[in-house]
Design a protein around this motif. Structure first.
Motif, PDB file in Angstrom:
ATOM      1  N   GLY A   8      33.826  27.977   6.323  1.00  0.00           N
ATOM      2  CA  GLY A   8      35.060  27.312   7.027  1.00  0.00           C
ATOM      3  C   GLY A   8      34.794  27.545   8.427  1.00  0.00           C
ATOM      4  N   GLY A   9      35.945  27.035   9.158  1.00  0.00           N
ATOM      5  CA  GLY A   9      36.044  27.113  10.627  1.00  0.00           C
ATOM      6  C   GLY A   9      36.299  28.563  10.969  1.00  0.00           C
ATOM      7  N   ILE A  10      36.404  28.695  12.291  1.00  0.00           N
ATOM      8  CA  ILE A  10      36.748  29.925  12.905  1.00  0.00           C
ATOM      9  C   ILE A  10      38.249  30.437  12.252  1.00  0.00           C
ATOM     10  CG2 ILE A  10      37.233  29.020  15.147  1.00  0.00           C
ATOM     11  CD1 ILE A  10      36.869  31.332  16.449  1.00  0.00           C
ATOM     12  N   GLY A  11      38.529  31.729  12.098  1.00  0.00           N
ATOM     13  CA  GLY A  11      39.743  32.163  11.443  1.00  0.00           C
ATOM     14  C   GLY A  11      40.459  31.489  10.165  1.00  0.00           C
ATOM     15  N   SER A  12      39.535  30.719   9.529  1.00  0.00           N
ATOM     16  CA  SER A  12      39.964  30.154   8.267  1.00  0.00           C
ATOM     17  C   SER A  12      40.117  31.155   7.245  1.00  0.00           C
ATOM     18  CB  SER A  12      39.102  29.000   8.032  1.00  0.00           C
ATOM     19  OG  SER A  12      37.631  29.708   7.649  1.00  0.00           O
ATOM     20  N   GLY A  13      39.409  32.402   7.443  1.00  0.00           N
ATOM     21  CA  GLY A  13      39.598  33.404   6.458  1.00  0.00           C
ATOM     22  C   GLY A  13      38.463  33.817   5.513  1.00  0.00           C
ATOM     23  N   LYS A  14      37.315  33.231   5.985  1.00  0.00           N
ATOM     24  CA  LYS A  14      36.095  33.574   5.314  1.00  0.00           C
ATOM     25  C   LYS A  14      35.975  35.090   4.775  1.00  0.00           C
ATOM     26  CE  LYS A  14      33.769  31.765   8.402  1.00  0.00           C
ATOM     27  NZ  LYS A  14      34.877  31.432   9.345  1.00  0.00           N
ATOM     28  N   THR A  15      35.844  35.805   5.746  1.00  0.00           N
ATOM     29  CA  THR A  15      35.624  37.376   5.474  1.00  0.00           C
ATOM     30  C   THR A  15      36.637  37.947   4.495  1.00  0.00           C
ATOM     31  OG1 THR A  15      34.627  37.460   7.774  1.00  0.00           O
ATOM     32  CG2 THR A  15      35.214  39.542   6.671  1.00  0.00           C
ATOM     33  N   THR A  16      37.947  37.205   4.938  1.00  0.00           N
ATOM     34  CA  THR A  16      39.158  37.722   3.886  1.00  0.00           C
ATOM     35  C   THR A  16      38.706  37.707   2.518  1.00  0.00           C
ATOM     36  OG1 THR A  16      40.583  37.493   5.964  1.00  0.00           O
ATOM     37  CG2 THR A  16      41.629  37.745   3.627  1.00  0.00           C
ATOM     38  N   VAL A  17      38.400  36.151   2.299  1.00  0.00           N
ATOM     39  CA  VAL A  17      38.231  35.784   1.251  1.00  0.00           C
ATOM     40  C   VAL A  17      37.042  36.546   0.182  1.00  0.00           C
ATOM     41  CG1 VAL A  17      37.089  33.786  -0.036  1.00  0.00           C
ATOM     42  CG2 VAL A  17      39.198  33.620   1.179  1.00  0.00           C
ATOM     43  N   LYS A 142      46.348  31.000  16.081  1.00  0.00           N
ATOM     44  CA  LYS A 142      47.140  32.389  16.245  1.00  0.00           C
ATOM     45  C   LYS A 142      46.521  33.491  15.521  1.00  0.00           C
ATOM     46  CE  LYS A 142      51.509  30.455  14.902  1.00  0.00           C
ATOM     47  NZ  LYS A 142      52.693  30.221  13.970  1.00  0.00           N
ATOM     48  N   ARG A 143      45.861  33.293  14.287  1.00  0.00           N
ATOM     49  CA  ARG A 143      45.403  34.499  13.674  1.00  0.00           C
ATOM     50  C   ARG A 143      44.094  35.215  14.579  1.00  0.00           C
ATOM     51  NH1 ARG A 143      45.022  32.324   7.555  1.00  0.00           N
ATOM     52  NH2 ARG A 143      47.488  32.420   7.083  1.00  0.00           N
ATOM     53  N   VAL A 144      43.354  34.280  15.198  1.00  0.00           N
ATOM     54  CA  VAL A 144      42.049  34.641  15.890  1.00  0.00           C
ATOM     55  C   VAL A 144      42.616  35.315  17.148  1.00  0.00           C
ATOM     56  CG1 VAL A 144      40.139  34.079  17.001  1.00  0.00           C
ATOM     57  CG2 VAL A 144      40.574  33.006  14.908  1.00  0.00           C
ATOM     58  N   LYS A 146      45.461  36.988  17.552  1.00  0.00           N
ATOM     59  CA  LYS A 146      45.708  38.153  17.208  1.00  0.00           C
ATOM     60  C   LYS A 146      44.653  39.317  16.954  1.00  0.00           C
ATOM     61  CE  LYS A 146      49.107  40.403  13.927  1.00  0.00           C
ATOM     62  NZ  LYS A 146      49.610  40.458  12.882  1.00  0.00           N
ATOM     63  N   ARG A 147      43.567  38.634  16.268  1.00  0.00           N
ATOM     64  CA  ARG A 147      42.521  39.546  15.702  1.00  0.00           C
ATOM     65  C   ARG A 147      41.725  39.942  16.981  1.00  0.00           C
ATOM     66  NH1 ARG A 147      38.004  36.815  12.521  1.00  0.00           N
ATOM     67  NH2 ARG A 147      37.563  36.026  14.519  1.00  0.00           N
ATOM     68  N   ASP A 148      41.250  39.084  17.762  1.00  0.00           N
ATOM     69  CA  ASP A 148      40.553  39.353  19.106  1.00  0.00           C
ATOM     70  C   ASP A 148      41.014  39.628  20.101  1.00  0.00           C
ATOM     71  OD1 ASP A 148      38.645  38.643  16.546  1.00  0.00           O
ATOM     72  OD2 ASP A 148      37.889  36.833  17.532  1.00  0.00           O
ATOM     73  N   ASP A 177      42.722  27.255   0.012  1.00  0.00           N
ATOM     74  CA  ASP A 177      43.708  26.963   1.017  1.00  0.00           C
ATOM     75  C   ASP A 177      44.216  28.219   1.396  1.00  0.00           C
ATOM     76  OD1 ASP A 177      45.943  26.411   2.651  1.00  0.00           O
ATOM     77  OD2 ASP A 177      46.770  24.670   1.172  1.00  0.00           O
ATOM     78  N   ASN A 178      43.838  28.689   2.679  1.00  0.00           N
ATOM     79  CA  ASN A 178      44.219  30.371   2.918  1.00  0.00           C
ATOM     80  C   ASN A 178      45.440  30.377   3.970  1.00  0.00           C
ATOM     81  OD1 ASN A 178      44.326  33.027   3.345  1.00  0.00           O
ATOM     82  ND2 ASN A 178      42.932  32.864   4.864  1.00  0.00           N
ATOM     83  N   PHE A 179      46.460  29.506   3.598  1.00  0.00           N
ATOM     84  CA  PHE A 179      47.762  29.757   4.336  1.00  0.00           C
ATOM     85  C   PHE A 179      48.711  30.909   3.884  1.00  0.00           C
ATOM     86  CE2 PHE A 179      52.220  28.469   5.481  1.00  0.00           C
ATOM     87  CZ  PHE A 179      51.860  28.338   7.011  1.00  0.00           C
ATOM     88  N   GLU A 180      48.596  31.131   2.633  1.00  0.00           N
ATOM     89  CA  GLU A 180      49.569  32.122   2.116  1.00  0.00           C
ATOM     90  C   GLU A 180      48.609  33.159   1.368  1.00  0.00           C
ATOM     91  OE1 GLU A 180      52.833  33.066   0.909  1.00  0.00           O
ATOM     92  OE2 GLU A 180      53.833  31.554   2.059  1.00  0.00           O
ATOM     93  N   ARG A 181      48.767  34.670   1.870  1.00  0.00           N
ATOM     94  CA  ARG A 181      47.653  35.529   1.276  1.00  0.00           C
ATOM     95  C   ARG A 181      47.925  35.596  -0.240  1.00  0.00           C
ATOM     96  NH1 ARG A 181      44.413  39.300   3.727  1.00  0.00           N
ATOM     97  NH2 ARG A 181      45.591  39.088   5.833  1.00  0.00           N
ATOM     98  N   SER A 182      49.307  35.728  -0.720  1.00  0.00           N
ATOM     99  CA  SER A 182      49.302  35.709  -2.167  1.00  0.00           C
ATOM    100  C   SER A 182      48.858  34.557  -2.902  1.00  0.00           C
ATOM    101  CB  SER A 182      51.055  35.986  -2.202  1.00  0.00           C
ATOM    102  OG  SER A 182      51.577  34.540  -1.608  1.00  0.00           O
TER     103      SER A 182
END
Ligand code: ATP
Length: 201
Positions: A8-17, A142-144, A146-148, A177-182
């Motif tokens: 997935g692209g940068i900040g899409s949430g690969k590591t989170t997943v 926004k997420r990247v 904030k993160r970096d 689809d990683n829009f909502e963490r829940s």
């Protein structure tokens, strides 16, 4: 054992997943970016090849990669960047292959390789299934940031060097689809069940 890639692209949430796959289901994950950094610092044959491409200045005297220097050379020289990738990518395929072989000794149904540039480096050829994690561009930026602590321009520059999300989505076997963490856990659970049933066949 099925070989799975998460991309997935940068900040899409690969590591989170991937962390959820690890924690929830005990699935082992190979983090390609982390491993690439390790190999560039520790693999003798790779270091030798990098030195002959970029000069001895690519490494500090203590043997560590001079990342700033290397980035400054390859950033402005596309040809050199391609040559560097042609050294690093095969080293990663080989290393990941060995890792997958080791994992297959245990009784796990599948193992995951997390790779940001899977399609860009044609790494999809070496796995059985691909999961693409995606999220709206504005949210990723926004997420990247904030993160970096990066600027919007820096994130967009990195995004523009990657294959467009829409193309990755078309090539994927499974989507998250990683829009909502829940909602992510539910999607991961479904994919996990599918992978387990494939392995049983
Ligand atoms: P990169 O390609 O830069 O390595 P990545 O695809 O691995 O990024 P992550 O590091 O997992 O992405 O996520 C980027 C940031 O967004 C992290 O700070 C993470 O905590 C956050 N994040 C991920 N998913 C969500 C979500 N669903 N809701 C809110 N924040 C999220």
């Amino acid at each position: 054992m099925i070989k799975v890639a998460v991309t997935g692209g940068i900040g899409s949430g690969k590591t989170t997943v991937c962390k959820i796959f690890e924690k929830q289901f005990g699935i082992p994950v190979y983090y390609a970016d982390t491993r690439a950094k390790y190999l560039m610092n520790h693999s003798r044959p790779l270091k030798k090849q990098i030195k002959s491409l970029l000069g001895n200045e690519a490494y500090y005297r203590n043997g560590r990669l001079n990342r700033k220097h290397v980035a400054s050379i390859v950033f402005s020289n596309k040809e050199l960047l391609e040559k560097l990738n042609k050294l690093v990518h095969p080293a990663i395929y080989q290393d990941a292959d060995q890792w997958f072989a080791e994992q297959s000794q245990s009784s796990i149904p599948y193992a995951i390789k997390e790779s940001a540039l899977l399609y860009e480096s044609k790494g999809d050829k070496y796995v059985d299934k691909v999961i693409v994690v995606h999220c709206a561009d504005e949210e990723r930026i926004k997420r990247v940031m904030k993160r970096d602590g990066s600027t919007k321009k820096e994130v967009v520059n990195r995004m523009n060097k990657q294959l467009a999300q829409e193309i990755k989505i078309k090539m994927a076997d499974y989507l998250i689809d990683n829009f909502e963490r829940s909602l992510v856990e539910e999607q991961i659970n479904k994919i996990h069940q599918k992978l387990i049933s494939l392995e049983r066949k």
